[in-house]
Design an enzyme around this catalytic site. Sequence first.
Site, PDB file in Angstrom:
ATOM      1  N   ASP A   1     -31.655 -32.912 -25.879  1.00 23.36           N
ATOM      2  CA  ASP A   1     -31.467 -31.458 -25.980  1.00 23.36           C
ATOM      3  C   ASP A   1     -32.698 -30.755 -26.579  1.00 23.36           C
ATOM      4  O   ASP A   1     -33.013 -29.623 -26.215  1.00 23.36           O
ATOM      5  CB  ASP A   1     -30.183 -31.095 -26.758  1.00 23.36           C
ATOM      6  CG  ASP A   1     -30.016 -31.845 -28.065  1.00 23.36           C
ATOM      7  OD1 ASP A   1     -30.915 -32.608 -28.448  1.00 23.36           O
ATOM      8  OD2 ASP A   1     -28.963 -31.672 -28.718  1.00 23.36           O
TER       9      ASP A   1
ATOM     10  N   SER B   1     -27.971 -36.395 -25.598  1.00 23.27           N
ATOM     11  CA  SER B   1     -28.695 -36.145 -26.848  1.00 23.27           C
ATOM     12  C   SER B   1     -28.403 -37.169 -27.948  1.00 23.27           C
ATOM     13  O   SER B   1     -27.753 -36.868 -28.962  1.00 23.27           O
ATOM     14  CB  SER B   1     -28.391 -34.739 -27.317  1.00 23.27           C
ATOM     15  OG  SER B   1     -28.725 -33.868 -26.277  1.00 23.27           O
TER      16      SER B   1
ATOM     17  N   ARG C   1     -28.926 -46.129 -30.645  1.00 21.92           N
ATOM     18  CA  ARG C   1     -27.673 -46.145 -31.411  1.00 21.92           C
ATOM     19  C   ARG C   1     -26.974 -44.805 -31.233  1.00 21.92           C
ATOM     20  O   ARG C   1     -27.620 -43.790 -30.979  1.00 21.92           O
ATOM     21  CB  ARG C   1     -27.926 -46.405 -32.905  1.00 21.92           C
ATOM     22  CG  ARG C   1     -28.466 -45.252 -33.712  1.00 21.92           C
ATOM     23  CD  ARG C   1     -29.066 -45.700 -35.005  1.00 21.92           C
ATOM     24  NE  ARG C   1     -30.260 -46.487 -34.770  1.00 21.92           N
ATOM     25  CZ  ARG C   1     -31.467 -45.958 -34.521  1.00 21.92           C
ATOM     26  NH1 ARG C   1     -31.627 -44.655 -34.474  1.00 21.92           N
ATOM     27  NH2 ARG C   1     -32.522 -46.700 -34.307  1.00 21.92           N
TER      28      ARG C   1
HETATM   29  C1  BGC Z   1     -29.262 -37.038 -31.880  1.00 24.40           C
HETATM   30  C2  BGC Z   1     -30.407 -36.340 -31.182  1.00 24.40           C
HETATM   31  C3  BGC Z   1     -30.035 -34.912 -30.889  1.00 24.40           C
HETATM   32  C4  BGC Z   1     -29.515 -34.210 -32.132  1.00 24.40           C
HETATM   33  C5  BGC Z   1     -29.063 -32.798 -31.849  1.00 24.40           C
HETATM   34  C6  BGC Z   1     -28.809 -36.240 -33.088  1.00 24.40           C
HETATM   35  O1  BGC Z   1     -27.693 -36.845 -33.665  1.00 24.40           O
HETATM   36  O2  BGC Z   1     -29.642 -38.340 -32.282  1.00 24.40           O
HETATM   37  O3  BGC Z   1     -30.734 -37.009 -29.990  1.00 24.40           O
HETATM   38  O4  BGC Z   1     -31.153 -34.252 -30.393  1.00 24.40           O
HETATM   39  O5  BGC Z   1     -28.444 -34.931 -32.689  1.00 24.40           O
HETATM   40  O6  BGC Z   1     -28.080 -32.759 -30.881  1.00 24.40           O
END
Ligand code: BGC
Length: 496
Positions: A213, A160, A175
């Site tokens: 996620d 995620s 990133r």
């Molecule tokens: C991430 C996402 C993720 C979200 C919740 C963010 O910091 O970049 O990809 O879905 O957090 O987990």
Amino acid sequence: MVHLGPKKPPSRKAAKGSMADVPRDLLEQISQLETLFTVDTQKLCAIVDHFMKELEKGLSKEGGSIPMIPTWVMTMPDGKERGTYLALDMGGTNLRVCEVELLGNRDFDITQSKYHMPPEMKTGSSEQLWDYIADCLQAFLQSHHPSDAQKELSLGFTFSYPCTQTAIHNGVLQRWTKGFDIDNVEGHDVQPMLEAALKRKNVPITVTALINDTTGTMVASNYTDPETQMGVIFGTGCNAAYFDVVKNIPKLEGLVDLDPETPMAINCEWGAFDNEHVVLPRTKYDVQIDEDSPRPNQQAFEKMIAGLYLGEIHRLVMLDLHEQGFIFERKDVEKLKKPYSIDASLLSQIEEDPFENLTEVEDLFLSRFGIQTTEPERKLLRRLAELIGTRSARLSAAGVAAICKKMGIEKCHVGADGSVFNKYPHFQERGAEALADIFGWHHMPPTHYPIKVQPAEDGSGVGAALIAALTLKRMKEGLPVGMKPEFIEKLAQEHK
Ligand code: BGC
């Protein structure tokens, strides 16, 4: 059978407590904090308008700060999916490995193990990370499949973080977010890195789908509740996924030969909304968090909303008020000076203290920080927690509203997960009220609000397994699950 129904009964209304005994100088501070942290309806609507434009910009050829990533998840489940799949979730504090059996009737069985992720790993080396993940998968297989250890298994990997995907099974990390800072992963495809570690250790697993996620949450929630059209996470980080159609994604023009009406799940990565600081009402505390973070100028929206930052905002305000001589006079605040020493669960505890004189907060501050607080100070601390929690819920609702407005959705369910959504007191009601402010629903009772953000099914377990199942089915039917090689080549040329 595991049914992940609503995780928490509706929480009771905020007990604000009387401010009668709070001295004038602290009342003055409270009032200033209220001005700083309140997002009124007018501001909220301005944020929604700007958000919609930024969502479109993210889908355009030129791009914007919100990545709006096509995920190659192109179908919702029909509920008939069957089979057994592995799912791996690399969360912030734990690794979770699950074996999910889809039963073909919108139901499932799940077996899972959790492995603690050492905090040093967040800033360690890439090899360490992939080896550790491969070890956990191996340990899981050894305890669950000792007899057929060599059978190749399909994995839905929930990773995620913002990843650019040219196919469902891969993703180049744009990133790190959520405080991660591991070298040599940004700019690389994570799937071959994990598969190489699995190969080194002789673990017979193939990554069938790499998912976010939010996408998993949307698909898993839609599996059990077909009215679900969006998946959101309000946890350590925050983000949303929804289904768009190819004709609305100009950045795919010339790179796909799909019917313009083909659905495509978009991982918004909305944590990056307003990185250029046009509309969000940032305070000096938000600015400081950003500047001191491993990735300054990134994730502007997330840093005002997500669980990782809520406690830190509270801590910075307290220290500032202390330095100005308003609270904790002549107290040793050394322990409070440690960055990130307060997490969102402490704010929850402050808000949930049932006693009028906030004795639980008193005990908390004594035991955690060695600080003896006065009752008026505690009232300020509680009001501050309410303000930070409410701002988070209202801004989160602005994101949900922007996607609904962009897509012309007037009625739907939104599957939501994450520690802030599930555990932060009043977050759900505050978010619903903000949606009512934005859409003008105050003439109806909250139970009738047409857009309902509600507890989701397990996205990174069941959702990942479902997406692996849907992917294998599409592959079997010869349907696309990624860009054709000639288009990948074209894309690479464009980015040279
Ligand atoms: C991430 C996402 C993720 C979200 C919740 C963010 O910091 O970049 O990809 O879905 O957090 O987990």
